[in-house]
Write a protein that holds these residues in place. Structure first.
Motif, PDB file in Angstrom:
ATOM      1  N   GLY A 250       8.594   7.517  -3.790  1.00 31.42           N
ATOM      2  CA  GLY A 250       9.545   6.421  -3.987  1.00 31.42           C
ATOM      3  C   GLY A 250      10.950   6.811  -3.592  1.00 31.42           C
ATOM      4  N   LEU A 251      11.355   8.041  -3.916  1.00 27.11           N
ATOM      5  CA  LEU A 251      12.690   8.512  -3.531  1.00 27.11           C
ATOM      6  C   LEU A 251      12.809   8.617  -2.014  1.00 27.11           C
ATOM      7  CD1 LEU A 251      13.176  11.164  -6.333  1.00 27.11           C
ATOM      8  CD2 LEU A 251      14.652   9.172  -5.951  1.00 27.11           C
ATOM      9  N   MET A 252      11.738   9.049  -1.349  1.00 30.51           N
ATOM     10  CA  MET A 252      11.775   9.117   0.117  1.00 30.51           C
ATOM     11  C   MET A 252      11.925   7.714   0.717  1.00 30.51           C
ATOM     12  SD  MET A 252      11.756  12.281   0.863  1.00 30.51           S
ATOM     13  CE  MET A 252      12.790  12.355  -0.621  1.00 30.51           C
ATOM     14  N   VAL A 257      15.289   3.502   3.372  1.00 24.54           N
ATOM     15  CA  VAL A 257      15.973   2.203   3.389  1.00 24.54           C
ATOM     16  C   VAL A 257      17.467   2.379   3.580  1.00 24.54           C
ATOM     17  CG1 VAL A 257      16.538   0.178   1.992  1.00 24.54           C
ATOM     18  CG2 VAL A 257      14.195   1.028   2.046  1.00 24.54           C
ATOM     19  N   ALA A 258      18.065   3.352   2.895  1.00 21.03           N
ATOM     20  CA  ALA A 258      19.511   3.570   3.023  1.00 21.03           C
ATOM     21  C   ALA A 258      19.876   4.000   4.432  1.00 21.03           C
ATOM     22  CB  ALA A 258      19.972   4.611   2.008  1.00 21.03           C
ATOM     23  N   SER A 259      19.110   4.921   5.017  1.00 29.02           N
ATOM     24  CA  SER A 259      19.422   5.372   6.371  1.00 29.02           C
ATOM     25  C   SER A 259      19.160   4.269   7.385  1.00 29.02           C
ATOM     26  CB  SER A 259      18.622   6.635   6.718  1.00 29.02           C
ATOM     27  OG  SER A 259      17.230   6.397   6.587  1.00 29.02           O
ATOM     28  N   GLY A 260      18.116   3.467   7.162  1.00 32.68           N
ATOM     29  CA  GLY A 260      17.857   2.350   8.066  1.00 32.68           C
ATOM     30  C   GLY A 260      18.955   1.314   8.016  1.00 32.68           C
ATOM     31  N   ALA A 261      19.465   1.025   6.789  1.00 32.88           N
ATOM     32  CA  ALA A 261      20.557   0.062   6.650  1.00 32.88           C
ATOM     33  C   ALA A 261      21.815   0.546   7.346  1.00 32.88           C
ATOM     34  CB  ALA A 261      20.837  -0.196   5.177  1.00 32.88           C
ATOM     35  N   ARG A 267      16.307   8.975  11.404  1.00 31.56           N
ATOM     36  CA  ARG A 267      16.202   9.528  10.062  1.00 31.56           C
ATOM     37  C   ARG A 267      15.282   8.664   9.201  1.00 31.56           C
ATOM     38  NH1 ARG A 267      21.931  10.843   9.525  1.00 31.56           N
ATOM     39  NH2 ARG A 267      22.137   9.440   7.741  1.00 31.56           N
ATOM     40  N   ALA A 268      15.424   7.347   9.338  1.00 27.60           N
ATOM     41  CA  ALA A 268      14.569   6.449   8.569  1.00 27.60           C
ATOM     42  C   ALA A 268      13.098   6.688   8.899  1.00 27.60           C
ATOM     43  CB  ALA A 268      14.945   4.996   8.848  1.00 27.60           C
ATOM     44  N   ALA A 303       8.560  -2.499   7.113  1.00 26.83           N
ATOM     45  CA  ALA A 303       8.894  -3.841   7.583  1.00 26.83           C
ATOM     46  C   ALA A 303      10.348  -4.181   7.257  1.00 26.83           C
ATOM     47  CB  ALA A 303       7.947  -4.867   6.954  1.00 26.83           C
ATOM     48  N   HIS A 304      10.797  -3.793   6.061  1.00 25.84           N
ATOM     49  CA  HIS A 304      12.176  -4.041   5.658  1.00 25.84           C
ATOM     50  C   HIS A 304      13.156  -3.338   6.598  1.00 25.84           C
ATOM     51  CE1 HIS A 304      15.458  -4.743   2.753  1.00 25.84           C
ATOM     52  NE2 HIS A 304      15.837  -3.510   3.046  1.00 25.84           N
ATOM     53  N   ILE A 305      12.893  -2.080   6.894  1.00 26.12           N
ATOM     54  CA  ILE A 305      13.789  -1.300   7.752  1.00 26.12           C
ATOM     55  C   ILE A 305      13.771  -1.833   9.174  1.00 26.12           C
ATOM     56  CG2 ILE A 305      14.124   0.988   8.772  1.00 26.12           C
ATOM     57  CD1 ILE A 305      13.014   2.073   6.021  1.00 26.12           C
TER      58      ILE A 305
END
Length: 402
Positions: A250-252, A257-261, A267-268, A303-305
């Protein structure tokens, strides 16, 4: 200023003028084009990417939710008030050295866990009004138990704070949500379950993501993940407990998500790759500590990323691996919004309307609190020359568009 009844452009212009910036100065500070600022302020463009909103918010020194116009839109439930939840979190009675502001006999640990389970049911069904009405009592009961038995109270109290942070994020009070998330971490540290603690760090990452603190969110997820990372030997020889793999995975996903955003696609992808290895080891989706991890959730976050990176083909390909049968309502609803956005980018407008309507039907109250839904519906309205009945229904659910 956080007024959902105005447009994004009007809120942006008001914030810019308050700070004395020209459009060119704001664009330069944010690293976006002057054309984007101009189009937004003239209401010729009514939405933007999350990355652009974060950049503008940072340049204006506000949370992204202020520009997005987040505001409470709770269903009318007796006792439901976001301010009451905020006051339970930012409570002077929690300051050290003061006499306790609560008294009475604590409920049994089992009864309190039952209250926690009921509160999570409301949250995952998108019933934020019900949750807001129940949270102050839940927090108070957990604090009473903490007075009698700090170790027994650590688990339920951490989840009560987590729920408070979650409803505060959805209703546009991100700073109070960060305080609640911190309280969740501190409560979990007084317990004896390292995997619960790791999931609470993940909640803190999620709150920072909504604040636009992308690099900090990624860094915390990686740091917390390193503390509990199962060795390769344990991961593939059934030595790591499944709760540990799920918490670490979950942390990964939070890091991905943070790196993709932030636009860091490589990195994502790496975070997604290692998370997928953990999910493959589990072989199925798990819901530990009311957080979810497994093959479906890796697909959902991919899919979100990919949606955030404007790669609709990849997003829709990932969505085909999502099994909705084991998902909570709000989890599946958020995924459907990504599918709707990707379909719209492929110019499949009618399909995008249908998918977005399915997301709305899962929980209209949850839907009203989703800035992503508002942006998507705004763009669907722009694309259609004539509003059909489903699209009119989406607009009516939101009440207004910005």
């Amino acid at each position: 200023m956080n007024d959902a009844s105005t447009t994004i452009g009007r809120r942006l212009r008001s914030l810019r003028l308050e700070r004395g910036y020209s459009q060119a100065q704001l664009a330069d500070r944010a690293g976006v084009s002057v054309d984007l600022v101009s189009l937004l302020e003239r209401d010729l463009r009514e939405s933007m990417s999350w990355a652009s909103m974060v950049k503008l918010a940072r340049a204006l020194d506000v949370d992204p939710g202020v520009i997005a116009g987040k505001a409470p839109q709770l269903d009318p439930v007796p006792g439901a008030a976001v301010l009451t939840v905020r006051d339970a979190v930012i409570n002077p009675g929690l300051l050290p050295g003061l006499q306790a502001d609560h008294d009475g006999e604590p409920a049994s640990e089992g009864d309190i866990w039952h209250l926690v389970e009921r509160a999570y049911g409301a949250y995952f069904d998108g019933e934020f009004g019900v949750l807001a009405a129940e949270l102050p009592n839940l927090i108070n009961e957990c604090r009473l138990l903490q007075t009698a038995d700090p170790v027994a109270a650590a688990g339920p109290l951490s989840h009560a704070w987590q729920l408070a942070g979650s409803v505060l994020v959805h209703t546009g009070r991100d700073d109070a949500a960060a305080i609640a998330a911190e309280r969740a971490v501190l409560a979990a540290k007084h317990g004896n379950d390292p995997w619960r603690l790791a999931t609470q760090y993940g909640v803190y990452c999620w709150v920072m993501l909504h604040q636009g603190r992308l690099e900090e969110s990624e860094r915390l997820a990686v740091t917390a993940g390193e503390d509990i990372e199962p060795s390769i030997w344990c991961l593939f020889r059934s030595k790591a407990p499944p709760e540990q793999i799920a918490a670490w995975g979950g942390l990964m996903l939070h890091a991905a998500v943070a790196s993709g955003a932030a636009g860091h696609a490589d990195r994502a992808e790496e975070y997604l790759r290692v998370a997928a290895a953990g999910a493959a080891r589990l072989g199925r989706d798990r819901h530990d500590y009311w957080t979810s991890f497994g093959p479906t959730h890796v697909a959902i976050q991919r899919a979100h990323i990919m949606t955030a990176l404007h790669r609709p083909d990849a997003a829709l390909d990932a969505s085909r691996k999502v099994d909705p049968r084991g998902l909570f309502k709000v989890q599946y609803g958020r995924h459907l919004l990504n599918v709707g956005r990707s379909l719209l980018e492929q110019r499949h407008t009618d399909e995008a309307v249908e998918v977005t309507t399915r997301a709305r039907d899962l929980s209209p109250e949850w839907f009203r609190h989703q800035g992503f839904a508002r942006s998507l519906v705004t763009d669907l309205v722009t694309r259609k020359t004539r509003l059909n009945a489903p699209l009119r229904g989406l607009v009516q659910t939101l009440g207004h568009l910005s």
